[in-house]
Design a protein around this motif. Structure first.
Motif, PDB file in Angstrom:
ATOM      1  N   SER A 176       3.236 -10.008 -11.135  1.00 18.62           N
ATOM      2  CA  SER A 176       3.167 -11.268 -10.401  1.00 18.62           C
ATOM      3  C   SER A 176       4.221 -11.311  -9.297  1.00 18.62           C
ATOM      4  O   SER A 176       3.959 -11.791  -8.181  1.00 18.62           O
ATOM      5  N   LEU A 177       5.407 -10.817  -9.596  1.00 20.99           N
ATOM      6  CA  LEU A 177       6.471 -10.758  -8.598  1.00 20.99           C
ATOM      7  C   LEU A 177       6.074  -9.846  -7.434  1.00 20.99           C
ATOM      8  O   LEU A 177       6.229 -10.212  -6.256  1.00 20.99           O
ATOM      9  N   ILE A 178       5.558  -8.661  -7.749  1.00 19.27           N
ATOM     10  CA  ILE A 178       5.141  -7.724  -6.709  1.00 19.27           C
ATOM     11  C   ILE A 178       3.975  -8.289  -5.905  1.00 19.27           C
ATOM     12  O   ILE A 178       3.908  -8.122  -4.677  1.00 19.27           O
ATOM     13  N   GLN A 179       3.074  -8.988  -6.568  1.00 17.37           N
ATOM     14  CA  GLN A 179       1.930  -9.586  -5.877  1.00 17.37           C
ATOM     15  C   GLN A 179       2.407 -10.614  -4.846  1.00 17.37           C
ATOM     16  O   GLN A 179       1.887 -10.664  -3.723  1.00 17.37           O
ATOM     17  N   ARG A 180       3.401 -11.413  -5.191  1.00 19.98           N
ATOM     18  CA  ARG A 180       3.942 -12.409  -4.252  1.00 19.98           C
ATOM     19  C   ARG A 180       4.625 -11.717  -3.082  1.00 19.98           C
ATOM     20  O   ARG A 180       4.461 -12.118  -1.923  1.00 19.98           O
ATOM     21  N   ARG A 181       5.394 -10.684  -3.373  1.00 19.47           N
ATOM     22  CA  ARG A 181       6.096  -9.974  -2.299  1.00 19.47           C
ATOM     23  C   ARG A 181       5.121  -9.267  -1.365  1.00 19.47           C
ATOM     24  O   ARG A 181       5.339  -9.202  -0.151  1.00 19.47           O
ATOM     25  N   ALA A 182       4.054  -8.743  -1.927  1.00 18.05           N
ATOM     26  CA  ALA A 182       3.083  -8.004  -1.118  1.00 18.05           C
ATOM     27  C   ALA A 182       2.375  -8.908  -0.104  1.00 18.05           C
ATOM     28  O   ALA A 182       1.974  -8.450   0.971  1.00 18.05           O
ATOM     29  N   ARG A 183       2.246 -10.188  -0.429  1.00 17.63           N
ATOM     30  CA  ARG A 183       1.582 -11.119   0.489  1.00 17.63           C
ATOM     31  C   ARG A 183       2.324 -11.210   1.816  1.00 17.63           C
ATOM     32  O   ARG A 183       1.714 -11.446   2.868  1.00 17.63           O
ATOM     33  N   ASN A 184       3.636 -11.036   1.771  1.00 20.66           N
ATOM     34  CA  ASN A 184       4.463 -11.174   2.978  1.00 20.66           C
ATOM     35  C   ASN A 184       5.006  -9.836   3.466  1.00 20.66           C
ATOM     36  O   ASN A 184       6.040  -9.796   4.129  1.00 20.66           O
ATOM     37  N   ALA A 185       4.304  -8.755   3.126  1.00 21.32           N
ATOM     38  CA  ALA A 185       4.840  -7.413   3.412  1.00 21.32           C
ATOM     39  C   ALA A 185       4.189  -6.741   4.624  1.00 21.32           C
ATOM     40  O   ALA A 185       4.364  -5.545   4.818  1.00 21.32           O
ATOM     41  N   ASP A 186       3.450  -7.492   5.431  1.00 24.62           N
ATOM     42  CA  ASP A 186       2.762  -6.873   6.572  1.00 24.62           C
ATOM     43  C   ASP A 186       3.726  -6.139   7.504  1.00 24.62           C
ATOM     44  O   ASP A 186       3.390  -5.087   8.052  1.00 24.62           O
TER      45      ASP A 186
END
Length: 248
Positions: A230-240
């Motif tokens: 869940s933590l990685i999923q949140r970070r990935a949203r803003n990782a462009d």
């Protein structure tokens, strides 16, 4: 013309024999040193060979599975056939500075050295290039010898390969379960979908299972693994911004 060619071939035979003879005439310790040097240089030769896009490298673990007749599942896919959300999830989980370093994150490495000297337990600290060359050329168990070999290989591979080629190779040789290698086989094994169709949740679960894919099963996560995903999923949203080196 035929006679001349035959004569040239015959002339080559003594030269090759002479090379082997000179090698065999050396003291045993010199022969051992030369063989060791050759083995150490061989990965650098393959780094250049793996520049070719139609070459699909295999890992030492795959070779081990094949030699021991265990078999393995690996289905090579180009980077464009892998869901970008999986790439983002892997980068924020494994190597957030992938686009900005030359194979080794020296700042992170310095912190790890200081923690080790201070007697603290440390994380692995391996970048994606370091993990890639380890998978291709070295062994899994942690050791100072392996890390010493790994660092120059990672720097060399990063100098020779593009970031896209590095990520493509990494995602196609990483282990994701017993006998499961590469993201295409992993996606189909764990979630019954191709790598191009992975969801954000599935991508995060696969990313966080990478450090220990035997115990961390992406398709059967425990509470701890689910929370980490869940933590990685949140970070990935803003990782462009972190993946511009791959998709620009």
């Amino acid at each position: 013309m035929d006679i001349s060619t035959d004569q040239e071939e015959e002339a080559d035979v003594p030269q090759r024999s002479s090379l082997f003879a000179r090698f065999g005439a050396r003291p045993l310790w010199q022969r051992i040193v030369l063989i060791v040097i050759g083995v150490l240089l061989l990965p650098y030769f393959f780094i250049v060979v793996y520049l070719l896009p139609f070459i699909h490298p295999v890992s030492t673990l795959m070779i081990g599975d094949a030699v021991t007749l265990q078999g393995y599942d690996r289905r090579w896919v180009p980077l464009d056939k892998i869901a970008p959300v999986l790439v983002k999830s892997v980068m924020v989980s494994e190597d957030g500075q992938f686009c900005f370093h030359g194979g080794v994150d020296w700042g992170e490495m310095l912190v790890l050295v200081e923690e080790t000297l201070g007697g603290k337990s440390t994380r692995g600290g391996s970048t994606i290039p370091m993990q890639t060359v380890k998978n291709l050329f070295l062994w899994n168990s942690r050791s100072f010898v392996r890390k010493t070999l790994e660092l120059p290989l990672a720097v060399s591979a990063s100098a020779v390969w593009s970031k896209r080629r590095m990520m493509e190779i990494y995602l196609n040789v990483a282990e994701w379960g017993p006998g499961i290698y590469g993201i295409e086989a992993a996606a189909r094994y764990h979630f019954k979908v191709p790598a191009s169709k992975l969801t954000a949740r599935q991508a995060a679960l696969l990313a966080v299972s990478l450090p220990n894919p035997i115990d961390r099963v992406a398709s059967k996560p425990g509470r701890g693994l689910s929370q980490l995903a869940s933590l990685i999923q949140r970070r990935a949203r803003n990782a462009d911004a972190y993946i511009k080196c791959l998709y620009d």
